[in-house]
Design a protein around this motif. Structure first.
Motif, short mmCIF file in Angstrom:
data_model
loop_
_atom_site.label_atom_id
_atom_site.label_comp_id
_atom_site.label_asym_id
_atom_site.label_seq_id
_atom_site.Cartn_x
_atom_site.Cartn_y
_atom_site.Cartn_z
N ARG A 197 43.59 45.98 42.37
CA ARG A 197 42.68 46.78 42.33
C ARG A 197 41.45 46.29 42.61
NH1 ARG A 197 40.52 44.96 35.82
NH2 ARG A 197 38.36 45.76 36.18
N ALA A 198 40.93 45.12 43.37
CA ALA A 198 40.31 44.83 44.06
C ALA A 198 39.92 45.98 45.65
CB ALA A 198 41.12 43.10 44.67
N HIS A 201 39.40 49.26 44.06
CA HIS A 201 38.58 49.67 43.60
C HIS A 201 36.72 49.05 43.48
CE1 HIS A 201 41.03 52.75 41.00
NE2 HIS A 201 41.89 51.81 41.16
N ILE A 203 35.97 44.73 44.95
CA ILE A 203 35.26 43.60 43.91
C ILE A 203 34.13 43.89 43.77
CG2 ILE A 203 35.42 41.30 43.48
CD1 ILE A 203 37.40 41.00 46.08
N LYS A 207 33.37 43.85 37.01
CA LYS A 207 34.19 45.47 36.87
C LYS A 207 34.02 45.50 38.55
CE LYS A 207 29.14 47.46 36.52
NZ LYS A 207 28.86 48.09 35.30
N ASP A 208 34.75 46.73 38.06
CA ASP A 208 35.26 47.69 39.14
C ASP A 208 33.82 48.27 40.17
OD1 ASP A 208 37.68 47.11 39.10
OD2 ASP A 208 38.34 49.19 38.43
N ARG A 209 34.36 48.36 41.66
CA ARG A 209 32.66 48.25 42.33
C ARG A 209 32.85 50.23 42.86
NH1 ARG A 209 33.25 45.22 46.74
NH2 ARG A 209 32.97 46.37 48.22
N TYR A 210 34.07 50.94 43.45
CA TYR A 210 34.14 51.86 44.06
C TYR A 210 34.16 52.98 42.95
CZ TYR A 210 35.98 49.91 48.04
OH TYR A 210 36.06 49.12 49.09
N ARG A 215 36.37 55.68 46.92
CA ARG A 215 37.14 55.29 47.37
C ARG A 215 38.31 56.30 48.02
NH1 ARG A 215 42.08 53.31 45.08
NH2 ARG A 215 43.67 55.02 45.26
N ASP A 241 37.97 43.52 52.77
CA ASP A 241 36.85 43.90 51.38
C ASP A 241 35.69 44.95 52.20
OD1 ASP A 241 35.39 44.42 48.86
OD2 ASP A 241 34.62 42.44 49.11
N PHE A 330 39.30 39.69 36.81
CA PHE A 330 40.73 39.60 36.64
C PHE A 330 42.13 39.77 35.60
CE2 PHE A 330 38.81 40.96 41.16
CZ PHE A 330 38.78 42.04 41.27
#
Length: 380
Positions: A197-198, A201, A203, A207-210, A215, A241, A330
């Protein structure tokens, strides 16, 4: 950090010839004829924490299913007597080595009566594997199972009482292994990351950044780097990252952490810097302390979600995180996904992510880990 830039295939014929002429049959990582052999086996105490007088310690090696030789530190209580003990395999954080957090956790839990094994994952630290500085959702999950293989063969260990503990990015690996390896009787994590996920999507702040477009941009960026690596015969270093700006351009650093902190640094960057780059936690073999992963390393994590089968984790599960940890979401989301009826989420008041790497802040709940494993690795 050494960045390997020579093609492996170019080096092998000369090395094999030298071995043949000299009559040498034993291969080592140093001559590249066996890239899966250990990089080193340092016998002297080179940890970031003091050696305990309450446990016996020895350097060990074992192989995973892919033939890679892993190097670990085995910690055994001195007052164990003749009885077989419960054991715990421990690894993490992501980009760390066994001389850092996992070793501290291992030695401390050994003081409390467990046999523990802190190990370097494949391609990192003293463990074998070429190219260097690579992580893999599959191979690193396997590394935990290989550690269980090793522990179960030790005469001091009750193989029916083995658990795993993953710190930071190896928390996700531990949970993934617990969904697959039925020999694991209890699993715990500390300030866990879900690395799929990190990297897949981004970090974010809880919440998710992408976005979906971000992506796609990251995938294009990483695959463009593959062309460069293929053309150059090298594996370029890069941070895992990856940033996508408002114009849709992807960039990353050539180091995970900078040589020096910038003015007014991001608080999370400062947390990591104050551990990995300062005497408190610095270690020359740690990717985080000295350099970067291979730049293309995130690719496999982006489409192989580690926690796809979290609902099939049915053994006792303990998930520990910090109240102020940037990674807290997470842990909370993983806790919800875990299928076990015996699961507990512990949030340490006032603790940030790195506070649970070592005990400088006195916040690692070792008593809680001890209670959890003693309760759930009891003899049936």
């Amino acid at each position: 950090m050494t960045v390997f830039t020579k093609k492996l295939t170019a080096a092998i014929p000369v090395m094999l010839l030298c071995a043949s002429l000299s009559g040498v049959t034993t291969m080592s990582y140093a001559d590249t004829t066996n890239p899966n052999a250990p990089v080193s086996l340092v016998k002297t105490w080179d940890k970031t924490f003091a050696e305990s007088t309450k446990v016996d310690h020895r350097k060990v090696t074992f192989k995973n299913r892919y033939g890679i030789t892993l190097v670990g530190d085995l910690y055994i209580p001195k007052d164990r007597g003749e009885r077989k003990l419960a054991a715990i395999a421990i690894s993490g954080p992501f980009g760390a080595v066994k001389e850092q957090s996992s070793g501290l956790y291992s030695q401390t839990l050994a003081e409390k009566g467990f046999i523990t094994l802190a190990f370097d994952p494949s391609y990192t630290g003293e463990s074998g594997g070429y190219p260097r500085n690579v992580a893999s959702p599959d191979i690193n999950t396997e590394d935990f199972s290989a550690a269980i293989d090793f522990l179960g063969l030790q005469k001091e260990v009750d193989r029916n009482r083995i658990g795993v503990l993953g710190i930071c990015g190896w928390g996700g690996m531990a949970l993934n292994d617990a969904a697959m390896d039925t020999r694991i009787k209890a699993v715990a994590t500390s300030v866990m990351y879900d690395m799929s996920r990190a990297m897949g999507h981004g970090i974010g702040d809880g919440k998710d950044r992408y976005t979906t477009a971000d992506r796609r941009t990251v995938l294009q960026y990483l695959n463009a780097q593959r062309w460069k690596d293929a053309e150059n015969g090298t594996f370029a270093p890069g941070g895992h990252d990856i940033y996508v700006d408002e114009k849709g351009k992807a960039t990353t650093s050539e180091r995970i952490l900078p040589e020096t902190l910038p003015a007014n640094p991001n608080p999370v960057l400062k947390e990591f810097f104050d551990y990995y780059r300062m005497p408190r936690g610095f270690h020359a073999r740690s990717v985080n302390s000295t350099g970067a992963w291979n730049a293309t390393m995130p690719l496999s994590f982006m489409n192989m979600p580690l926690l796809s089968y979290a609902n099939e984790v049915t053994i006792p599960t303990l998930i520990v995180t910090g109240e102020k940890a940037h990674s807290r979401y997470f842990a909370e989301d993983a806790f919800k996904a875990i299928g076990s009826k015996e699961k507990e989420l512990v949030i340490i008041p006032g603790a940030n992510h790195v506070d649970l790497y070592d005990n400088v802040a006195g916040k690692i709940p070792f008593a809680k880990f001890e209670q959890f494993f003693k309760t759930n690795l009891n003899s049936h």
